[in-house]
Scaffold this active site. Structure first.
Site, PDB file in Angstrom:
ATOM      1  N   ASP A  17       0.857  -1.180   0.000  1.00  0.00           N
ATOM      2  CA  ASP A  17       0.000   0.000   0.000  1.00  0.00           C
ATOM      3  C   ASP A  17       0.893   1.230   0.000  1.00  0.00           C
ATOM      4  O   ASP A  17       2.094   1.140   0.257  1.00  0.00           O
ATOM      5  CB  ASP A  17      -0.886  -0.001   1.257  1.00  0.00           C
ATOM      6  CG  ASP A  17      -1.782   1.222   1.318  1.00  0.00           C
ATOM      7  OD1 ASP A  17      -2.395   1.562   0.293  1.00  0.00           O
ATOM      8  OD2 ASP A  17      -1.869   1.858   2.386  1.00  0.00           O
ATOM      9  N   SER A  18       0.270   2.379  -0.240  1.00  0.00           N
ATOM     10  CA  SER A  18       1.007   3.635  -0.199  1.00  0.00           C
ATOM     11  C   SER A  18       1.433   3.989   1.230  1.00  0.00           C
ATOM     12  O   SER A  18       2.264   4.855   1.424  1.00  0.00           O
ATOM     13  CB  SER A  18       0.130   4.752  -0.751  1.00  0.00           C
ATOM     14  OG  SER A  18      -1.080   4.812  -0.030  1.00  0.00           O
ATOM     15  N   TYR A  49      -0.475   8.585  -2.407  1.00  0.00           N
ATOM     16  CA  TYR A  49      -0.495   8.317  -3.844  1.00  0.00           C
ATOM     17  C   TYR A  49      -1.702   9.001  -4.502  1.00  0.00           C
ATOM     18  O   TYR A  49      -1.708   9.256  -5.694  1.00  0.00           O
ATOM     19  CB  TYR A  49      -0.617   6.804  -4.107  1.00  0.00           C
ATOM     20  CG  TYR A  49       0.639   5.986  -3.904  1.00  0.00           C
ATOM     21  CD1 TYR A  49       1.782   6.500  -3.293  1.00  0.00           C
ATOM     22  CD2 TYR A  49       0.680   4.654  -4.336  1.00  0.00           C
ATOM     23  CE1 TYR A  49       2.917   5.714  -3.106  1.00  0.00           C
ATOM     24  CE2 TYR A  49       1.802   3.872  -4.171  1.00  0.00           C
ATOM     25  CZ  TYR A  49       2.920   4.401  -3.550  1.00  0.00           C
ATOM     26  OH  TYR A  49       4.034   3.619  -3.382  1.00  0.00           O
ATOM     27  N   GLY A  50      -2.714   9.243  -3.685  1.00  0.00           N
ATOM     28  CA  GLY A  50      -4.009   9.704  -4.212  1.00  0.00           C
ATOM     29  C   GLY A  50      -3.973  11.036  -4.938  1.00  0.00           C
ATOM     30  O   GLY A  50      -4.867  11.349  -5.711  1.00  0.00           O
ATOM     31  N   CYS A  80      -3.732  -1.014  -2.151  1.00  0.00           N
ATOM     32  CA  CYS A  80      -4.037   0.406  -2.337  1.00  0.00           C
ATOM     33  C   CYS A  80      -5.001   0.583  -3.524  1.00  0.00           C
ATOM     34  O   CYS A  80      -4.723   0.106  -4.624  1.00  0.00           O
ATOM     35  CB  CYS A  80      -2.718   1.126  -2.617  1.00  0.00           C
ATOM     36  SG  CYS A  80      -2.866   2.877  -2.908  1.00  0.00           S
ATOM     37  N   ASN A  81      -6.100   1.279  -3.289  1.00  0.00           N
ATOM     38  CA  ASN A  81      -7.056   1.516  -4.381  1.00  0.00           C
ATOM     39  C   ASN A  81      -6.430   2.355  -5.483  1.00  0.00           C
ATOM     40  O   ASN A  81      -6.631   2.100  -6.670  1.00  0.00           O
ATOM     41  CB  ASN A  81      -8.290   2.250  -3.853  1.00  0.00           C
ATOM     42  CG  ASN A  81      -9.229   1.358  -3.097  1.00  0.00           C
ATOM     43  OD1 ASN A  81     -10.245   0.917  -3.617  1.00  0.00           O
ATOM     44  ND2 ASN A  81      -8.904   1.054  -1.849  1.00  0.00           N
ATOM     45  N   THR A  82      -5.642   3.364  -5.074  1.00  0.00           N
ATOM     46  CA  THR A  82      -5.035   4.245  -6.064  1.00  0.00           C
ATOM     47  C   THR A  82      -4.043   3.472  -6.938  1.00  0.00           C
ATOM     48  O   THR A  82      -4.038   3.611  -8.164  1.00  0.00           O
ATOM     49  CB  THR A  82      -4.340   5.434  -5.366  1.00  0.00           C
ATOM     50  OG1 THR A  82      -5.299   6.093  -4.530  1.00  0.00           O
ATOM     51  CG2 THR A  82      -3.777   6.410  -6.365  1.00  0.00           C
ATOM     52  N   GLU A 159      -5.782   9.157   9.707  1.00  0.00           N
ATOM     53  CA  GLU A 159      -4.423   8.990  10.231  1.00  0.00           C
ATOM     54  C   GLU A 159      -4.195   9.808  11.504  1.00  0.00           C
ATOM     55  O   GLU A 159      -3.325   9.483  12.305  1.00  0.00           O
ATOM     56  CB  GLU A 159      -3.390   9.324   9.142  1.00  0.00           C
ATOM     57  CG  GLU A 159      -3.456   8.276   8.052  1.00  0.00           C
ATOM     58  CD  GLU A 159      -2.268   8.251   7.113  1.00  0.00           C
ATOM     59  OE1 GLU A 159      -1.290   8.972   7.358  1.00  0.00           O
ATOM     60  OE2 GLU A 159      -2.343   7.497   6.129  1.00  0.00           O
ATOM     61  N   CYS A 191     -11.220   3.375  -0.812  1.00  0.00           N
ATOM     62  CA  CYS A 191      -9.906   3.815  -0.331  1.00  0.00           C
ATOM     63  C   CYS A 191      -9.611   3.015   0.932  1.00  0.00           C
ATOM     64  O   CYS A 191     -10.520   2.753   1.739  1.00  0.00           O
ATOM     65  CB  CYS A 191      -9.964   5.312  -0.028  1.00  0.00           C
ATOM     66  SG  CYS A 191      -8.492   5.950   0.769  1.00  0.00           S
ATOM     67  N   THR A 192      -8.357   2.651   1.078  1.00  0.00           N
ATOM     68  CA  THR A 192      -7.957   1.786   2.205  1.00  0.00           C
ATOM     69  C   THR A 192      -8.414   2.288   3.574  1.00  0.00           C
ATOM     70  O   THR A 192      -8.692   1.488   4.468  1.00  0.00           O
ATOM     71  CB  THR A 192      -6.423   1.694   2.245  1.00  0.00           C
ATOM     72  OG1 THR A 192      -5.877   3.016   2.081  1.00  0.00           O
ATOM     73  CG2 THR A 192      -5.899   0.773   1.174  1.00  0.00           C
ATOM     74  N   HIS A 193      -8.451   3.611   3.734  1.00  0.00           N
ATOM     75  CA  HIS A 193      -8.726   4.167   5.063  1.00  0.00           C
ATOM     76  C   HIS A 193     -10.213   4.172   5.439  1.00  0.00           C
ATOM     77  O   HIS A 193     -10.546   4.264   6.609  1.00  0.00           O
ATOM     78  CB  HIS A 193      -8.239   5.613   5.126  1.00  0.00           C
ATOM     79  CG  HIS A 193      -6.755   5.767   5.072  1.00  0.00           C
ATOM     80  ND1 HIS A 193      -6.000   5.300   4.025  1.00  0.00           N
ATOM     81  CD2 HIS A 193      -5.887   6.351   5.937  1.00  0.00           C
ATOM     82  CE1 HIS A 193      -4.724   5.599   4.248  1.00  0.00           C
ATOM     83  NE2 HIS A 193      -4.628   6.229   5.391  1.00  0.00           N
TER      84      HIS A 193
END
Ligand code: DGL
Length: 278
Positions: A17-18, A49-50, A80-82, A159, A191-193
């Site tokens: 992931d980023s 990365y987004g 990572c989705n991006t 975060e 998105c991961t978050h």
């Protein structure tokens, strides 16, 4: 070439992931396929990365894949989705082990659960700009309409640990009003978050909207893929097998703290790697 002595089924799964967000995917893999070992790489030096270009995200992703392959992984998950949106197509062509991303599994589930054919996607600017979720969903069902919304403030809010905070609530309302007005019945947390603020998002969207978590769907798809290819680890790795290993490109200590708030397993160490060497 990928050469390995011994049983390929016992080789680890590479996940990247980023940054820290991909741990939501790691967590699902740990739950759903508990026999597997994992090598995780989080690009904490170069996150986010987004907001970057497709070319940059692809270059970063290639370096990480090269790093993971030095660990003789049997498969790679682009958590990572991006990176899945920008780089997966190229990585699939170039990589000698099976590689899966998070976008297709999420898109597939959304196209199955929608009843009114109106699906919302929230994600980073790069993921929304790529229109990748729309593309996959429309390949599955051309009658579905997709509404995308970039939500760049969610990543820093998560975060900062503001998972259940009035600030996150207010910003989520502003982002989501537009999608509520579009009468969607399904929302992809692209998105991961975002799974970490799922309850806030669910409350705002209301009970009539199904939330799709690509992290969960990806772990299911990974399991299915490993089964099909005869690559599932048949036995639990023994004690002291270093079953879960975490690498980052910067700030290993901060990563470890965040990781321990997401994964209850207890992450004892994370090592720093100079990813530009790969
Ligand atoms: N991991 C990214 C994603 O899922 C979010 C963070 C970033 O922008 O790098 O799209």
């Amino acid at each position: 070439m990928h050469s390995r002595e011994g049983d390929l089924r016992k080789a680890p799964i590479g996940v990247f992931d980023s940054g820290v967000g991909g741990l939501t995917v790691v967590r699902e893999i740990m739950r759903q396929i508990p026999n597997e070992s994992i090598i995780f790489f989080g690009d904490t030096a170069r996150v986010p990365y987004g907001s970057k270009s497709k070319e940059t995200v692809t270059r970063y992703s290639r370096q990480i894949v090269r790093f993971l392959l030095t660990h003789e992984v049997k498969t790679i998950v682009v958590a990572c989705n991006t990176a899945s949106a920008c780089a997966l197509e190229d990585l699939e062509k170039e990589t000698e082990v099976p590689i899966i991303g998070v976008v297709k599994p999420g898109a597939r589930m959304a196209s199955q659960v929608t009843r009114n054919g109106r699906i919302g996607v929230i994600a980073t600017e790069a993921t929304i700009g790529s229109r990748i979720y729309s593309q996959y969903i429309q390949e599955l069902n051309s009658k579905v309409t997709i509404f995308g919304k970039a939500c760049p403030l969610f990543v820093p809010l998560v975060e900062e640990g503001l998972w259940q905070d009035p600030v996150t609530d207010e910003i989520a309302r502003r982002y989501l009003t537009e999608l509520i007005d579009c009468d969607i019945d399904t929302l992809i947390l692209g998105c991961t978050h975002y799974p970490l603020i799922r309850s806030t998002l669910g409350k705002i969207m209301g009970e009539g909207v199904t939330l799709v978590n690509p992290a969960y769907e990806t772990a299911r798809e990974l399991r299915r893929m490993l089964e099909e290819k005869g690559l599932l680890n048949p036995e639990e790795p023994g004690l002291g097998s270093n079953r879960y290993q975490f690498y980052v490109s910067d700030k290993a200590e901060k990563f470890k703290q965040f990781a321990n708030s997401i994964i209850k397993y207890g992450i004892l160490s994370a090592k720093t790697v100079n990813i530009e060497d790969y």
